[in-house]
Write an enzyme that holds these catalytic residues in place. Structure first.
Site, PDB file in Angstrom:
ATOM      1  N   ASP A 183      69.674  83.052  26.711  1.00  0.00           N
ATOM      2  CA  ASP A 183      69.974  83.904  27.442  1.00  0.00           C
ATOM      3  C   ASP A 183      69.938  85.205  26.953  1.00  0.00           C
ATOM      4  O   ASP A 183      70.766  86.136  27.259  1.00  0.00           O
ATOM      5  CB  ASP A 183      71.192  83.403  27.924  1.00  0.00           C
ATOM      6  CG  ASP A 183      71.431  82.096  28.672  1.00  0.00           C
ATOM      7  OD1 ASP A 183      70.423  81.830  29.387  1.00  0.00           O
ATOM      8  OD2 ASP A 183      72.640  81.605  28.630  1.00  0.00           O
ATOM      9  N   HIS A 219      69.958  83.954  35.108  1.00  0.00           N
ATOM     10  CA  HIS A 219      71.366  83.646  34.594  1.00  0.00           C
ATOM     11  C   HIS A 219      72.513  84.126  35.461  1.00  0.00           C
ATOM     12  O   HIS A 219      72.137  85.383  35.593  1.00  0.00           O
ATOM     13  CB  HIS A 219      71.552  83.887  33.137  1.00  0.00           C
ATOM     14  CG  HIS A 219      72.806  83.528  32.388  1.00  0.00           C
ATOM     15  ND1 HIS A 219      72.937  82.218  31.928  1.00  0.00           N
ATOM     16  CD2 HIS A 219      73.794  84.131  32.034  1.00  0.00           C
ATOM     17  CE1 HIS A 219      74.215  82.043  31.549  1.00  0.00           C
ATOM     18  NE2 HIS A 219      74.760  83.253  31.760  1.00  0.00           N
ATOM     19  N   SER A 259      71.401  88.064  35.944  1.00  0.00           N
ATOM     20  CA  SER A 259      70.448  88.696  35.520  1.00  0.00           C
ATOM     21  C   SER A 259      69.296  87.872  35.418  1.00  0.00           C
ATOM     22  O   SER A 259      69.278  86.626  35.232  1.00  0.00           O
ATOM     23  CB  SER A 259      70.833  88.845  33.914  1.00  0.00           C
ATOM     24  OG  SER A 259      72.251  89.464  33.977  1.00  0.00           O
ATOM     25  N   ASN A 270      63.600  84.025  33.458  1.00  0.00           N
ATOM     26  CA  ASN A 270      64.593  82.870  33.788  1.00  0.00           C
ATOM     27  C   ASN A 270      65.862  83.859  34.544  1.00  0.00           C
ATOM     28  O   ASN A 270      66.011  85.100  34.420  1.00  0.00           O
ATOM     29  CB  ASN A 270      65.493  82.515  32.359  1.00  0.00           C
ATOM     30  CG  ASN A 270      66.874  81.521  32.837  1.00  0.00           C
ATOM     31  OD1 ASN A 270      66.566  80.705  33.304  1.00  0.00           O
ATOM     32  ND2 ASN A 270      67.553  81.867  31.931  1.00  0.00           N
TER      33      ASN A 270
HETATM   34  C1  GAR Z   1      72.020  79.310  39.247  1.00  0.00           C
HETATM   35  O1  GAR Z   1      73.201  79.758  39.533  1.00  0.00           O
HETATM   36  C2  GAR Z   1      71.376  79.821  37.877  1.00  0.00           C
HETATM   37  O2  GAR Z   1      71.519  80.982  37.691  1.00  0.00           O
HETATM   38  C3  GAR Z   1      72.082  78.996  36.778  1.00  0.00           C
HETATM   39  O3  GAR Z   1      72.200  77.505  37.462  1.00  0.00           O
HETATM   40  C4  GAR Z   1      71.978  77.868  39.034  1.00  0.00           C
HETATM   41  C5  GAR Z   1      71.249  76.842  39.424  1.00  0.00           C
HETATM   42  O4  GAR Z   1      71.081  76.793  41.029  1.00  0.00           O
HETATM   43  N1  GAR Z   1      71.332  78.826  35.670  1.00  0.00           N
HETATM   44  C6  GAR Z   1      71.646  78.838  34.389  1.00  0.00           C
HETATM   45  O5  GAR Z   1      72.875  78.604  34.448  1.00  0.00           O
HETATM   46  C7  GAR Z   1      70.712  79.051  33.427  1.00  0.00           C
HETATM   47  N2  GAR Z   1      71.596  79.297  32.087  1.00  0.00           N
HETATM   48  P1  GAR Z   1      69.904  76.302  41.962  1.00  0.00           P
HETATM   49  O6  GAR Z   1      69.525  74.964  41.473  1.00  0.00           O
HETATM   50  O7  GAR Z   1      70.633  75.985  43.335  1.00  0.00           O
HETATM   51  O8  GAR Z   1      68.800  77.725  41.798  1.00  0.00           O
END
Ligand code: GAR
Length: 214
Positions: free
Chosen positions: A149, A113, A140, A111
């Protein structure tokens, strides 16, 4: 890079910009992960169209159609097995997964984050970082375990915090760092140069330098 490419699924819930960065990287036949499936739990996820345009098979498993997390995770698992998936890459996939599912895919599911874990887990991450007054934030990549997480960290990228900036500003600069970090981290796991062993990430040689970004 030599050897067979790992059959990889990217799981999304929204716009899929990290997925797009991974599709771009995996367009190179030498990249060790081959993305053979993009799966969304939301029918309207923007990333689905991008994946379709790239000719990648997509699938929607709408969590709203399932009675509880275990039933949803069972459907997810069946779809992954059906596609012969070896590596599961969560990219903005905003569903908590059950311990049975995370245990089954342990070491084969990662994943990203948007914080320097273990700081600022969960949601509203950039608000948390700004409220915390940190001078550095970042992102991360970690192996997924039952605790949200919290799995062993594979790689991180550092993003300085600009005094007075908004959560959206910090999110945008962090996202750019995510797009550099995630393809590098997925490559390490797919090639076996980073692996989970006894609850820690172990690296081949200096492979860790490719996912330790400043
Ligand atoms: C990203 O910033 C990712 O790190 C976050 O959601 C966004 C998705 O953007 N994920 C989390 O917060 C997971 N805990 P994207 O759909 O444009 O890749």
């Amino acid at each position: 890079m030599t050897g067979r490419r790992r059959r990889t699924a990217v799981l999304i819930s929204g716009r899929g910009s990290n997925m797009a960065a991974l599709l771009d990287a995996a367009a190179d036949p030498a990249y060790p992960a081959e993305i053979v499936l993009v799966l969304s739990n939301r029918p309207g996820a923007g990333g689905l169209a991008r994946a379709e345009a790239a000719g990648i098979p997509t699938r929607v498993i709408d969590h709203k159609a399932y009675d509880g997390r275990a039933a949803f995770d069972a459907a997810l698992d069946a779809a992954l097995e059906e596609a012969g998936i070896e590596l599961v890459v969560l990219a903005g996939f905003m569903r908590l997964l059950t311990p049975g599912f995370t245990e089954k895919w342990l070491g084969r599911m990662i994943n990203i984050h948007p914080s320097l874990l273990p700081a600022f887990k969960g949601v509203h991450v950039h608000e948390q970082a700004l409220a915390g007054g940190v001078r550095f934030s970042g992102c991360s990549v970690h192996f997924v375990t039952a605790d949200m997480d919290a799995g062993p960290i594979i790689g991180q990228a550092v993003v300085p915090v600009v005094p007075g900036e908004s959560p959206d500003d910090l999110a945008a600069r962090t996202l750019a760092a995510e797009h550099r970090l995630y393809p590098a981290a997925v490559a390490l796991v797919a090639s076996g140069e980073a692996a989970l062993a006894d609850g820690r990430t172990v690296y081949a040689g200096d492979a860790w330098t490719r996912v330790t970004l400043t």
